[in-house]
Each structure stands twice: as structure tokens, then as C-alpha cells.
Design an enzyme around this catalytic site. Sequence first.
Site, PDB file in Angstrom:
ATOM      1  N   ARG A  45      -9.793   0.852   8.894  1.00 23.16           N
ATOM      2  CA  ARG A  45      -9.292  -0.393   8.920  1.00 23.16           C
ATOM      3  C   ARG A  45     -10.221  -1.256  10.069  1.00 23.16           C
ATOM      4  NH1 ARG A  45      -3.089   0.252   8.637  1.00 23.16           N
ATOM      5  NH2 ARG A  45      -2.162  -1.189   9.977  1.00 23.16           N
ATOM      6  N   LYS A  85       1.151  -1.351  -0.029  1.00 25.79           N
ATOM      7  CA  LYS A  85      -0.055  -0.006  -0.068  1.00 25.79           C
ATOM      8  C   LYS A  85       0.986   1.426   0.024  1.00 25.79           C
ATOM      9  CE  LYS A  85      -1.870  -0.924   3.912  1.00 25.79           C
ATOM     10  NZ  LYS A  85      -1.214  -2.369   4.153  1.00 25.79           N
ATOM     11  N   ARG A  93      11.835  -5.104   5.104  1.00 27.78           N
ATOM     12  CA  ARG A  93      11.890  -3.665   4.965  1.00 27.78           C
ATOM     13  C   ARG A  93      12.775  -2.944   5.728  1.00 27.78           C
ATOM     14  NH1 ARG A  93       6.049  -1.080   5.323  1.00 27.78           N
ATOM     15  NH2 ARG A  93       6.042  -2.277   7.206  1.00 27.78           N
TER      16      ARG A  93
END
Length: 217
Positions: A89, A13, A129
Site C-alpha cells: 500500500r 477488492k 457496507r
Amino acid sequence: MRIVLLGAPGAGKGTHCKRIADRYGVLHLSSGDILRRERAAGTELGRKAQGYMDAGALVPDELVGAVVAARLAEDEIRRRGCFLDGFPRTLVQARLFERLLAEAGLALDRVILMATDDVDRLIKRLTGRRVCGQCRAVCNLVYSPPRQPGRCDHCGGPLEQRGDDTEPTARERLRVYAEQTEPLVRFYEERGLLLRLDAAREGLELLSEVSLALGLS
Ligand code: AP5
């Protein structure tokens, strides 16, 4: 244009929103980034959010709802629209968002679901990441390794791992996503807003699909 990007942690995203925002000058509103900035600034909201984020849990609806509602009311966002990444969410947040838009006389254009249930791939992306401590650029030890180990390609700053990107916390975030965020797929399907794209593919193929679907190319 108001677009929501929905998808599991690691679906891509943030990666895609950032590129779309850069390419088309659309605003990128990430609830996770807002909360991380509040934490870094040591605000009351940041202190309250910290424990939930470190545990891989969602921050309570009323805290997130208030801060996102304030951002959505800003002139620039109302005028230029935005890509929402990480909000809503939960069903409570989705209903709040619907109410805020209706009160402002605005509409949600589309919800893009970046769909994949390939948990191993998502865990690999999350644990790999790294974020630059200086310019906040994101890279990945597996998919886009830095030229110099531990150093950002853009500014040479130190690369850091997000506290919630360890494997146990990443797995908990995926569990929480399935339990609390997946019900939004049906919610937006029923409203005819959902567009489902395959987020398992590596690289940025999805970017052109998103642009095409939104008539941005
Ligand atoms: P948040 O920051 O929103 O995290 P998240 O949803 O878990 O999303 P991620 O940033 O992990 O995933 P992403 O899909 O953006 O992945 P990315 O593109 O970076 O939220 C963090 C916390 O804040 C939550 O746990 C919660 O506590 C709190 N919070 C936030 N919003 C909230 C809300 N509304 N309500 C309550 N609490 C809230 O990609 C990940 C990695 O994979 C990168 O290294 C990237 O380079 C790589 N990658 C991605 N896509 C590809 C691809 N196609 N090919 C190769 N590599 C890829």
C-alpha cells in the site's frame, strides 16, 4: 499464482477477491482483515494498529510488513499462491514485497488495478457496507440490502458497520489512498505488471474480466 489487487477503499477488492478465492480455491490474503483479527484478539499489534485504523490512516510500514511477511512465508501460501488485497500500500511496502519474493525465488504474476475516481460512488459503497458480526459476510444497504433489516442473509447474525466506514473517515481513507498508494500504479506499470479494470461498474461484471485476464475461466 501471486496477484495483487490494487484500488481505492470501496473499489471492490475484498468483494471480488473473496468470490475468486471461493470459485477457484485461491487463497485470499487481506491485510485489513489480518489487522482487524489482531485487534479483535487484543494482541500488541492490534492495539498498536487501532488508532491508525480508526483515524483512516495507514498502519506504519514496519508493523504491517512484519505480519504480512510472516503470512507469505507460510507453506500453504508459498505452495498455492494468493490474491493479495490491501498489501502493498506504500512504495516502502512494494519494495519490501519485491525483496521477499526475490529471496524466496518467487515472482509476482500480475497487479490488477480496480480503477475509479468516482468519489461519490466509493463513499456510497463504504458508508452502506455492513458486516455480519457472526459469519463476517458482507452486504450493502444500497447495492445488496439484507432481506431482514439489520440481520445477515446467511446466518441471521447482527449486521454491523465498520468503525472506519463513517463518511468523514472514509473520505480520509480516500485522501490517504491518493497520497500514499496511487504512486504504486506507476511503480507496477514500469515493471509491466499492471492491468487496469474499470471498478465503477456495479455488480460483478468485473469478476469475469478478472478471471479471463488471469486465464481462470
Ligand atoms: P482495508 O480493510 O484494506 O480497507 P480498504 O483498502 O480501505 O478497503 P475496503 O475494504 O474499504 O475496500 P474494498 O475495495 O475491499 O471494498 P469492498 O469490496 O469491501 O484496510 C483498513 C485499514 O487497515 C486501513 O485504513 C489501514 O489503517 C489498515 N491497513 C490495511 N492494510 C494496510 C497496509 N498494507 N498498510 C498500512 N495500513 C493498512 O466493497 C465495499 C462495499 O461496496 C461493500 O459493501 C460491497 O458490497 C460494495 N461493492 C463493492 N464493489 C461493488 C460493485 N461492483 N457493485 C456494487 N457494490 C459493490
